[in-house]
Motif scaffolding. Structure first.
Motif, mmCIF file in Angstrom:
data_model
loop_
_atom_site.group_PDB
_atom_site.id
_atom_site.type_symbol
_atom_site.label_atom_id
_atom_site.label_comp_id
_atom_site.label_asym_id
_atom_site.label_seq_id
_atom_site.Cartn_x
_atom_site.Cartn_y
_atom_site.Cartn_z
ATOM 1 N N GLU A 27 -6.729 1.213 9.249
ATOM 2 C CA GLU A 27 -5.308 0.999 8.981
ATOM 3 C C GLU A 27 -5.179 -0.102 7.931
ATOM 4 N N VAL A 28 -4.401 0.161 6.884
ATOM 5 C CA VAL A 28 -4.121 -0.843 5.854
ATOM 6 C C VAL A 28 -2.629 -1.146 5.891
ATOM 7 N N LYS A 29 -2.301 -2.427 6.047
ATOM 8 C CA LYS A 29 -0.900 -2.816 6.161
ATOM 9 C C LYS A 29 -0.642 -4.041 5.292
ATOM 10 N N ALA B 142 -8.077 5.252 1.175
ATOM 11 C CA ALA B 142 -7.552 6.619 1.214
ATOM 12 C C ALA B 142 -8.481 7.580 0.486
ATOM 13 N N HIS C 143 -5.080 0.178 -0.294
ATOM 14 C CA HIS C 143 -4.738 1.475 0.295
ATOM 15 C C HIS C 143 -5.437 2.602 -0.462
ATOM 16 N N TYR D 106 -1.902 -4.623 -1.828
ATOM 17 C CA TYR D 106 -1.724 -3.499 -0.918
ATOM 18 C C TYR D 106 -2.074 -2.159 -1.579
ATOM 19 N N THR D 107 -1.555 -1.900 -2.786
ATOM 20 C CA THR D 107 -1.789 -0.578 -3.406
ATOM 21 C C THR D 107 -3.266 -0.325 -3.704
ATOM 22 N N TYR E 113 -3.536 4.764 -7.429
ATOM 23 C CA TYR E 113 -2.477 4.878 -6.431
ATOM 24 C C TYR E 113 -1.210 5.474 -7.057
ATOM 25 N N ARG F 267 -2.351 7.867 -2.159
ATOM 26 C CA ARG F 267 -1.152 7.393 -1.455
ATOM 27 C C ARG F 267 -1.011 8.004 -0.070
ATOM 28 N N SER G 123 -12.589 7.682 2.482
ATOM 29 C CA SER G 123 -12.341 7.700 3.918
ATOM 30 C C SER G 123 -13.638 7.582 4.711
ATOM 31 N N ARG H 276 -1.339 8.843 3.904
ATOM 32 C CA ARG H 276 -1.089 7.923 5.013
ATOM 33 C C ARG H 276 -2.403 7.431 5.624
ATOM 34 N N LEU H 277 -2.414 6.131 5.921
ATOM 35 C CA LEU H 277 -3.553 5.529 6.593
ATOM 36 C C LEU H 277 -3.083 4.856 7.880
#
Length: 527
Positions: free
Chosen positions: A262-264, A252, A248, A244-245, A179, A186, A255, A188-189
């Motif tokens: 979506e990762v939040k 990413a 994500h 999170y990192t 990441y 990095r 895919s 966008r997701l």
């Protein structure tokens, strides 16, 4: 004495006295005694049969009674005229064992085996009572050792279930590094063109609350692979700031072309002060319950009986996991959604689950499996008595202990219906009641208070939608049921990414791990 035998056959036997011709003395001593051969022959045969038996019997009695009797003749006579030797010996041993008290266990000394005990008793020639005392002491000592070993083994097994495998930890580190150095990791997701679908009710929305990258990848992969229309799937993955990192970076760089992910992170939410205060209060009460039961076990040296065995599993770190506790705030996490399917990260989807979104919950908030695959009211290990302390009057007066609980792990939530109820408020009220009641209403975990909060808002669904319990030490679910289930759930300590997981069912999870990924290979996760 002279013997005269007739030459014509053994017809007559004459026995005469040596002094028969003197003419003096007793007439009986001078008389000739005659016995018929027909009378003598059966008598000889009977004696030939009986005498060896008597000899063998008396020999055994003498040998068995040598150590137990002070006078051999008396003992032999008593044995001979009494009943069965086995029953007498059994009565003596039973009487001696009953007389032996637990306080006499120290008489076992340093004896470690039965052969050693027999050798010592033979050399010292001790009686049956002493033998029984020493035997009982030795068996009690061995039983205590076995129970202690089982408890230690159970504790070690649960400790192993709490750890993070080296490969999983390695994967998170590698992905976090990726990441930082890779712009694609990095990205966008989801991509901008799919953002509008995140709140579109025409799509099928799935929610995962997890801090396990590998587990999340298996849930997403298995769901997409078995979906009839994967392009309708929208995955919402919520994780903590620490994970999170890597989370994500994984989605990413890996895919899923036919679905949206979506990762939040929790740090990206902007909640109200009221929600923040409520979440902190919830965490603190759960930690207090956890500490209460932990200190209880610690005071007893982590030794427990069958009644408290389930508390050891309840002390798992997952019972304090923020990701688990936040399931009570799903409506606040997704304010723009009205219906979702919730999946835990230790599940595997085996068949198409699109029909779950079409279920009519009849005005209820949650759709869940209540009765098990084995029939109505068949829910081993999933009754209210397994989650609550029914010795407390508050619990016993409000709930039925043999009632089946509904399963977490694969659930349909009508978020609009949830928002119209006071479920979350009820959840907090019971947490505070538990605090005021000495933290003894239920063991640690999010499930007990959630069962109370959702009372009257559950719609039962077909048991084959969700088969749980595969994370137990010895799963009791038949293989044909496991294969037919839409979703299998590794509920229990033995998660499929751990080595303690059951080999029979781990393969169903392993086949969805992306073994071609370079980070999976470098971290030797499937080695």
């Amino acid at each position: 004495m002279r013997f005269y035998i007739s030459t014509t056959g053994i017809k007559r036997l004459t026995i005469s006295s040596a002094g028969a011709g003197s003419g003096k003395g007793s007439p009986a001593s001078a008389a000739t005694r005659r016995f018929s051969g027909r009378t003598l022959l059966p008598l000889v045969l009977v004696l030939a049969l009986v005498l060896p038996f008597l000899f063998v019997r008396i020999a055994f009695i003498v040998l068995e009674s040598a150590a137990a009797c002070s006078s051999s003749p008396d003992c032999i006579g008593w044995r001979f005229f009494s009943g069965s030797d086995a029953s007498v010996l059994r009565e003596e041993l039973t009487r001696a064992l009953l007389e032996a008290k637990d306080d006499d266990n120290n008489e076992g000394g340093g004896i470690e085996s039965f052969n050693q005990l027999v050798q010592e008793m033979t050399l010292k020639q001790q009686d049956v009572k002493a033998f029984a005392f020493r035997t009982k002491a030795m068996l009690s000592k061995m039983e205590h050792k076995v129970q202690s070993a089982r408890q230690r083994e159970s504790i070690y097994w649960h400790l192993a279930s709490h750890g993070v495998p080296k490969g999983v930890h390695c994967l998170c580190l590698k992905l976090a590094e990726e990441y930082a150095v890779n712009a694609m990791a990095r990205s966008r997701l989801p991509p901008p063109e799919y953002v509008s679908q995140l709140s579109d009710p025409s799509f099928h929305h799935l929610v995962l609350l997890t801090d396990n990258v590998l587990a999340a990848s298996v849930v997403v992969s298995s769901t997409v692979q078995n979906s009839a229309n994967p392009e309708n799937l929208i995955f919402h993955i919520v994780t903590d700031k620490k994970t999170y990192t890597p989370m994500h970076a994984w989605f990413a760089t890996n895919s899923i072309k036919s679905a949206v992910v979506e990762v939040k992170g929790l740090h990206q939410y902007d909640w109200s002060q009221e929600v923040n205060v409520a979440v902190k209060e919830m965490l603190e009460i759960h930690r207090s319950i956890w500490r209460h039961y932990y200190n209880n076990l610690k005071e007893h040296g982590f030794e427990y009986d069958e009644e408290h065995k389930r508390y050891l599993e309840a002390l798992s770190p997952s019972s304090l996991s923020l990701m688990n506790l936040l399931r009570m705030y799903i409506p606040e996490l997704f304010p723009d959604l009205n219906k979702i399917v919730f999946l835990e990260d230790d599940t595997v989807v085996q068949h198409d689950i699109s029909s779950l979104w079409e279920l009519d919950l009849n005005g209820n908030v949650v759709g869940a499996v209540v009765n098990s695959w084995c029939g109505e009211n068949c829910c081993p290990g999933r009754k209210y008595k397994d989650y609550f302390n029914f010795s407390h009057p508050i619990i016993s007066s409000n709930f039925v202990q043999n009632r089946c609980v509904w399963l977490y792990g694969v659930n349909v939530f009508d978020l609009d219906a949830w928002r119209r109820t006071n479920i979350t408020e009820t959840y907090h009220q019971w947490l505070k009641l538990s605090q005021r009641s000495g933290l003894t209403l239920w063991p640690p975990g999010v499930i007990p208070p959630a069962l109370i909060a959702f009372e009257g808002h559950v719609h039962p669904i077909d048991p084959m939608w969700h088969v749980a319990g595969l994370g137990r030490r010895s799963p009791e679910v038949p293989l044909e049921i496991v294969e037919a289930a839409a979703v299998i759930h590794f509920s229990g300590p033995a998660k499929p990414w751990l080595e303690i997981g059951s080999p029979e069912v781990r393969g169903l999870w392993n086949k969805h791990v992306n073994c071609s990924n370079m980070f999976i290979r470098r971290c030797k996760i499937m080695a």
